[in-house]
Each structure stands twice: as structure tokens, then as C-alpha cells.
Design a protein around this motif. Sequence first.
Motif, mmCIF file in Angstrom:
data_model
loop_
_atom_site.group_PDB
_atom_site.id
_atom_site.type_symbol
_atom_site.label_atom_id
_atom_site.label_comp_id
_atom_site.label_asym_id
_atom_site.label_seq_id
_atom_site.Cartn_x
_atom_site.Cartn_y
_atom_site.Cartn_z
ATOM 1 N N VAL A 44 12.115 -38.494 -38.486
ATOM 2 C CA VAL A 44 11.433 -38.355 -39.775
ATOM 3 C C VAL A 44 10.996 -39.720 -40.285
ATOM 4 O O VAL A 44 9.852 -39.904 -40.722
ATOM 5 C CB VAL A 44 12.342 -37.640 -40.802
ATOM 6 N N ASP A 45 11.880 -40.706 -40.210
ATOM 7 C CA ASP A 45 11.552 -42.047 -40.690
ATOM 8 C C ASP A 45 10.407 -42.670 -39.894
ATOM 9 O O ASP A 45 9.632 -43.460 -40.434
ATOM 10 C CB ASP A 45 12.778 -42.966 -40.624
ATOM 11 N N ALA A 46 10.295 -42.296 -38.617
ATOM 12 C CA ALA A 46 9.221 -42.818 -37.766
ATOM 13 C C ALA A 46 7.930 -42.011 -37.911
ATOM 14 O O ALA A 46 6.912 -42.359 -37.307
ATOM 15 C CB ALA A 46 9.666 -42.809 -36.301
ATOM 16 N N GLY A 47 7.975 -40.928 -38.691
ATOM 17 C CA GLY A 47 6.788 -40.097 -38.867
ATOM 18 C C GLY A 47 6.530 -39.164 -37.693
ATOM 19 O O GLY A 47 5.422 -38.673 -37.513
ATOM 20 N N THR A 48 7.556 -38.914 -36.897
ATOM 21 C CA THR A 48 7.431 -38.053 -35.722
ATOM 22 C C THR A 48 7.901 -36.647 -36.079
ATOM 23 O O THR A 48 9.003 -36.491 -36.615
ATOM 24 C CB THR A 48 8.310 -38.602 -34.575
ATOM 25 N N PRO A 49 7.108 -35.624 -35.771
ATOM 26 C CA PRO A 49 7.550 -34.254 -36.063
ATOM 27 C C PRO A 49 8.839 -33.916 -35.319
ATOM 28 O O PRO A 49 9.049 -34.367 -34.193
ATOM 29 C CB PRO A 49 6.397 -33.379 -35.559
ATOM 30 N N ILE A 50 9.676 -33.117 -35.970
ATOM 31 C CA ILE A 50 10.940 -32.708 -35.354
ATOM 32 C C ILE A 50 10.669 -31.572 -34.370
ATOM 33 O O ILE A 50 10.143 -30.527 -34.758
ATOM 34 C CB ILE A 50 11.946 -32.252 -36.422
ATOM 35 N N GLN A 51 11.017 -31.798 -33.111
ATOM 36 C CA GLN A 51 10.982 -30.756 -32.084
ATOM 37 C C GLN A 51 12.406 -30.640 -31.553
ATOM 38 O O GLN A 51 12.974 -31.627 -31.062
ATOM 39 C CB GLN A 51 10.000 -31.127 -30.983
ATOM 40 N N LEU A 52 12.981 -29.462 -31.670
ATOM 41 C CA LEU A 52 14.402 -29.298 -31.385
ATOM 42 C C LEU A 52 14.770 -29.685 -29.950
ATOM 43 O O LEU A 52 15.828 -30.275 -29.728
ATOM 44 C CB LEU A 52 14.856 -27.882 -31.714
ATOM 45 N N ASN A 53 13.925 -29.388 -28.965
ATOM 46 C CA ASN A 53 14.227 -29.781 -27.584
ATOM 47 C C ASN A 53 14.283 -31.301 -27.447
ATOM 48 O O ASN A 53 15.141 -31.834 -26.747
ATOM 49 C CB ASN A 53 13.199 -29.195 -26.612
#
Length: 194
Positions: free
Chosen positions: A25-34
Amino acid sequence: MPAAPLRKDAARNRQKIIDVARRLVDAGTPIQLNEVARAASVGVATVYRHFPTPEALLETVATPGVEALIAHAERALRGDNPWTALSDYLHAGTAAVVADASLSPVFAAPVDALPHITVLKQRLNEVFAQLLHHAHAAGLADPNVTKTDLLPLMCGVVHAATVHAATSAEDRSVAARRYLTITLEGLRTAPRGP
């Protein structure tokens, strides 16, 4: 009925998952559970057992920030000056949303993944409404401006402060504070004459 406490290894894995999600989140990357499972060095099933959706994980990451805003608003309610209380809370809220990338999407979500976050958001809205009501009752805020008016304005302040990705976090914070000060001047009623 409260959930049973997690075993130590399960609690450790849960925290590793949350820590990875926080970094994403802090890096602006979407969370993908895998991807979270790979980065946390846990099985995919472990991630899904704790967090069935990316939204549930994001809300878990955002929970401490929402709780901190509620605590700040509740402290502000106990203040002597309704305008200062409202202004300080709005500054704290804007600063938190600018600094914590998990808060904006959680606040903007039309549906919550976790019942706990729904309760927290409702409490935050209640306390915010009380702060505005106190400022109205004291004659310090324009009575025509409602909570429904202020919420999109706060979103606008945050958006305006963050649209320039090249700026630093400190620059965004300073810009948000400046834009919010300008907005609050429009909300505040003119001082009454003698």
C-alpha cells in the motif's frame, strides 16, 4: 461472540501478511493475495484463511489509522473552542489521509468487507457530525454548510495535494494543510461586531 485467540504461529503469519500488505500500500502497489502470500513466505491458503479478499486485507491495514482518527475526534469534542476542535480534527484527518495510502480507498469504498470497519466508519461520521454541530451551535461555522458538503471538500483537498506524484510526502502534507486552511476560511462565519 468474540473470535478465539490465534495460535502463536497463526498470529505470526497473520502479522507477516499485514506487514507485506502495508508495504505494498505504501508503495502504491495494488494488493493481490497470491503476491502477498509469496512476499510473506506463507501459503496462499493461509492468506485466504485470514483475509478472504484484498479489500478485507486493505481494511485491516487501514484499521489503526481509522481508530486514531476516531480517538483524535473524540478528544477534539472535549475541547473548549468548537471552531478549534473542528479545525484541528479536519487538519488531522487530512494529514492522515495524505500520509496513509490505505485510508482513502477504505473511506471511498461503497461497501465494506469487514463489519468492524463499518462500525468504525459510522463512529467517525458521528463524531465528525458532532464537531460540526458544535461549531454551528456556537455561531462559528456557516450554518448552511453541512457534513455532506464538507466530505467532498476534504476529498478535494487530499486529491489536490496528492495529484503531483513527483512531490515529496512533506510537500503533499504542506499543500494539504494550506488548501484545507483556505477551505476552512470559507466555512468560518465572519466575526460578529461589538
